[in-house]
Write a protein that holds these residues in place. Structure first.
Motif, mmCIF file in Angstrom:
data_model
loop_
_atom_site.group_PDB
_atom_site.id
_atom_site.type_symbol
_atom_site.label_atom_id
_atom_site.label_comp_id
_atom_site.label_asym_id
_atom_site.label_seq_id
_atom_site.Cartn_x
_atom_site.Cartn_y
_atom_site.Cartn_z
ATOM 1 N N GLY A 250 0.794 -1.223 0.083
ATOM 2 C CA GLY A 250 0.105 0.018 0.104
ATOM 3 C C GLY A 250 0.777 1.251 -0.055
ATOM 4 O O GLY A 250 0.684 2.046 -0.785
ATOM 5 N N HIS A 251 1.820 1.421 1.041
ATOM 6 C CA HIS A 251 2.858 2.384 1.074
ATOM 7 C C HIS A 251 3.626 2.545 -0.264
ATOM 8 O O HIS A 251 3.810 3.607 -0.762
ATOM 9 C CB HIS A 251 3.659 2.383 2.083
ATOM 10 C CG HIS A 251 2.935 2.421 3.514
ATOM 11 N ND1 HIS A 251 2.310 3.525 3.846
ATOM 12 C CD2 HIS A 251 2.982 1.720 4.617
ATOM 13 C CE1 HIS A 251 1.713 3.415 5.078
ATOM 14 N NE2 HIS A 251 2.205 2.254 5.597
ATOM 15 N N ALA A 252 3.999 1.434 -0.849
ATOM 16 C CA ALA A 252 4.771 1.514 -2.216
ATOM 17 C C ALA A 252 3.980 1.899 -3.202
ATOM 18 O O ALA A 252 4.429 2.585 -4.179
ATOM 19 C CB ALA A 252 5.477 -0.062 -2.564
ATOM 20 N N THR A 253 2.792 1.637 -3.171
ATOM 21 C CA THR A 253 1.932 2.064 -4.381
ATOM 22 C C THR A 253 1.701 3.663 -4.405
ATOM 23 O O THR A 253 1.710 4.162 -5.424
ATOM 24 C CB THR A 253 0.552 1.444 -4.314
ATOM 25 O OG1 THR A 253 0.354 -0.032 -4.416
ATOM 26 C CG2 THR A 253 -0.436 1.886 -5.266
ATOM 27 N N TRP A 254 1.713 4.187 -3.212
ATOM 28 C CA TRP A 254 1.764 5.654 -3.295
ATOM 29 C C TRP A 254 2.948 6.178 -3.859
ATOM 30 O O TRP A 254 2.993 7.062 -4.526
ATOM 31 C CB TRP A 254 1.777 6.284 -1.586
ATOM 32 C CG TRP A 254 2.007 7.529 -1.550
ATOM 33 C CD1 TRP A 254 3.094 8.051 -1.141
ATOM 34 C CD2 TRP A 254 0.987 8.641 -1.854
ATOM 35 N NE1 TRP A 254 2.872 9.549 -1.281
ATOM 36 C CE2 TRP A 254 1.551 10.077 -1.675
ATOM 37 C CE3 TRP A 254 -0.454 8.868 -2.451
ATOM 38 C CZ2 TRP A 254 1.077 11.091 -1.768
ATOM 39 C CZ3 TRP A 254 -0.985 9.724 -2.496
ATOM 40 C CH2 TRP A 254 -0.136 11.249 -2.283
ATOM 41 N N HIS A 255 3.960 5.708 -3.448
ATOM 42 C CA HIS A 255 5.263 6.132 -3.957
ATOM 43 C C HIS A 255 5.456 6.032 -5.648
ATOM 44 O O HIS A 255 6.140 6.830 -6.200
ATOM 45 C CB HIS A 255 6.303 5.755 -3.295
ATOM 46 C CG HIS A 255 6.521 6.117 -1.781
ATOM 47 N ND1 HIS A 255 7.021 7.356 -1.443
ATOM 48 C CD2 HIS A 255 6.183 5.495 -0.704
ATOM 49 C CE1 HIS A 255 6.991 7.519 -0.132
ATOM 50 N NE2 HIS A 255 6.580 6.375 0.370
ATOM 51 N N LEU A 256 4.852 4.739 -5.953
ATOM 52 C CA LEU A 256 4.966 4.709 -7.567
ATOM 53 C C LEU A 256 3.922 5.571 -8.349
ATOM 54 O O LEU A 256 4.309 6.207 -9.192
ATOM 55 C CB LEU A 256 4.507 3.207 -7.781
ATOM 56 C CG LEU A 256 4.248 2.904 -9.006
ATOM 57 C CD1 LEU A 256 5.760 2.551 -9.753
ATOM 58 C CD2 LEU A 256 3.679 1.518 -9.406
ATOM 59 N N TYR A 257 2.931 5.854 -7.422
ATOM 60 C CA TYR A 257 2.307 7.154 -8.190
ATOM 61 C C TYR A 257 2.988 8.377 -8.257
ATOM 62 O O TYR A 257 2.826 8.993 -9.295
ATOM 63 C CB TYR A 257 1.006 7.212 -7.114
ATOM 64 C CG TYR A 257 0.181 8.448 -7.170
ATOM 65 C CD1 TYR A 257 -0.552 9.117 -8.444
ATOM 66 C CD2 TYR A 257 0.459 9.440 -6.042
ATOM 67 C CE1 TYR A 257 -0.723 10.398 -8.250
ATOM 68 C CE2 TYR A 257 -0.033 10.619 -6.136
ATOM 69 C CZ TYR A 257 -0.419 11.309 -7.215
ATOM 70 O OH TYR A 257 -1.055 12.739 -7.020
ATOM 71 N N ARG A 258 3.656 8.499 -7.176
ATOM 72 C CA ARG A 258 4.340 9.950 -7.197
ATOM 73 C C ARG A 258 5.525 10.012 -8.216
ATOM 74 O O ARG A 258 5.798 10.997 -8.693
ATOM 75 C CB ARG A 258 5.063 10.065 -5.833
ATOM 76 C CG ARG A 258 3.939 10.434 -4.760
ATOM 77 C CD ARG A 258 3.093 11.618 -5.222
ATOM 78 N NE ARG A 258 3.648 12.769 -5.229
ATOM 79 C CZ ARG A 258 3.975 13.796 -4.481
ATOM 80 N NH1 ARG A 258 3.296 13.550 -3.111
ATOM 81 N NH2 ARG A 258 4.632 15.010 -4.722
ATOM 82 N N ARG A 259 5.931 8.896 -8.437
ATOM 83 C CA ARG A 259 6.979 8.764 -9.680
ATOM 84 C C ARG A 259 6.389 8.518 -10.863
ATOM 85 O O ARG A 259 7.132 9.119 -11.887
ATOM 86 C CB ARG A 259 7.797 7.288 -9.303
ATOM 87 C CG ARG A 259 8.653 7.192 -8.294
ATOM 88 C CD ARG A 259 9.789 8.039 -8.033
ATOM 89 N NE ARG A 259 11.060 7.531 -8.615
ATOM 90 C CZ ARG A 259 12.386 7.811 -8.565
ATOM 91 N NH1 ARG A 259 12.548 8.762 -7.530
ATOM 92 N NH2 ARG A 259 13.177 7.389 -9.199
ATOM 93 N N THR A 260 5.202 8.296 -11.106
ATOM 94 C CA THR A 260 4.420 8.151 -12.374
ATOM 95 C C THR A 260 3.803 9.193 -12.869
ATOM 96 O O THR A 260 3.879 9.771 -14.168
ATOM 97 C CB THR A 260 3.619 6.775 -12.317
ATOM 98 O OG1 THR A 260 4.139 5.816 -11.811
ATOM 99 C CG2 THR A 260 2.899 6.651 -13.713
ATOM 100 N N VAL A 261 3.043 9.912 -11.787
ATOM 101 C CA VAL A 261 2.230 11.252 -12.210
ATOM 102 C C VAL A 261 2.923 12.497 -11.987
ATOM 103 O O VAL A 261 3.601 12.754 -10.913
ATOM 104 C CB VAL A 261 0.938 11.311 -11.589
ATOM 105 C CG1 VAL A 261 -0.020 12.477 -11.751
ATOM 106 C CG2 VAL A 261 0.116 9.816 -11.797
ATOM 107 N N ALA A 262 3.129 13.336 -12.783
ATOM 108 C CA ALA A 262 3.551 14.630 -12.522
ATOM 109 C C ALA A 262 2.777 15.670 -11.450
ATOM 110 O O ALA A 262 1.621 15.495 -11.460
ATOM 111 C CB ALA A 262 3.702 15.486 -13.981
ATOM 112 N N PRO A 263 3.873 16.091 -10.759
ATOM 113 C CA PRO A 263 2.988 17.022 -9.856
ATOM 114 C C PRO A 263 2.226 18.154 -10.349
ATOM 115 O O PRO A 263 2.285 18.455 -11.628
ATOM 116 C CB PRO A 263 4.333 17.859 -9.318
ATOM 117 C CG PRO A 263 5.359 16.936 -9.439
ATOM 118 C CD PRO A 263 5.168 16.428 -10.847
#
Length: 263
Positions: A250-263
């Motif tokens: 669950g925590h890792a998915t959050w960080h994957l999202y931050r790497r994938t979607v631009a701010p």
């Protein structure tokens, strides 16, 4: 996209940009997931949740012969709705990254935010996929076994593992399950973290998630295999391992999202 517009007829907001990611980003996400877990050990809550669920499934299957063929589809299908259950973990990871209070009283604040309706909508889409998987699994069983019943789960397992029709069920069932898993991954891999992170609608969130998979097909499929592998290993020791696997993923998915979607 036309299908999405039919499901979500309201005007969608501008879709966030999607980056190209690779295996190093997956390693980064997993390492950050472990860091978040060690900093915010949520395993006790997951143990409390896992055991009643697992016990309910086992008890239902044990005492109701009609549901024995659904044991594996039910157990594996929880992964399809897992991203919705992990909303609290996304929020805790977000708060930790921003230096905010990470107590569990804040975990489900997204359900009170403006994007709450969109979060629920995506959750309902995942639930629909889960139910469709159960219907497909039961239909496959009836196609191969007809209305045959087994005296116990052990008798059913023996037949599945030692007969030609049993291996047909295993092979085709896993292929069908893989298709449903890919669909759930495409819908949810970044949509729910995005809705936790910023105000958006369900159409935009799912469209962004689909675009992330289209942009990074190999990486996202690899991520799906990583998630599946971790869940399988977590289930083997009587579901105890899920107390570690679920919060870390669950925590890792959050960080994957931050790497994938631009701010």
């Amino acid at each position: 996209m036309a299908t999405l517009r039919a499901i979500f007829p309201h005007q969608a907001k501008a879709r966030p940009g999607v980056r190209t990611i690779g295996t190093q980003d997956l390693k980064f996400a997993l390492s950050k997931g472990v860091e978040d877990f060690l900093a915010m050990p949520t395993h006790v809550l997951f143990v409390i949740a896992i055991y009643p669920i697992a016990g309910l499934i086992i008890a239902t299957v044990t005492f109701d012969q009609d549901l024995i063929p659904l044991l594996f589809p039910l157990a594996s299908g929880f992964a399809l709705v897992g991203p919705f259950a992990a909303i609290g973990l996304y929020e805790l990871s977000r708060r930790r990254a921003e230096g905010l209070d990470v107590s569990w009283s804040h975990a489900y604040r997204p359900l009170k935010a403006r994007s709450a309706g969109a979060i629920v909508t995506v959750g309902l889409v995942l639930m629909a996929i889960f139910l469709a998987w159960l219907v497909a699994a039961m239909g496959l069983y009836w196609a191969i076994y007809g209305d045959e019943r087994f005296a116990s789960i052990f008798a059913f397992a023996e037949d599945v593992l030692t007969t030609r029709r049993g291996w047909t069920l295993i092979i085709i069932g896993n292929l069908v399950g893989f298709a449903f898993s890919l669909l759930a991954l495409a819908v949810s891999v970044v949509s729910l973290p995005l809705l936790v992170d910023r105000e958006a609608d369900a159409h935009t969130a799912i469209e962004t998630s689909l675009e992330a998979v289209r942009t990074n097909p190999r990486t996202m499929v690899l991520w799906g295999f990583i998630v599946a592998g971790c869940l399988v290993m977590g289930m083997l020791p009587l579901f105890v391992g899920l107390a570690l696997a679920l919060p870390i993923l669950g925590h890792a998915t959050w960080h994957l999202y931050r790497r994938t979607v631009a701010p």
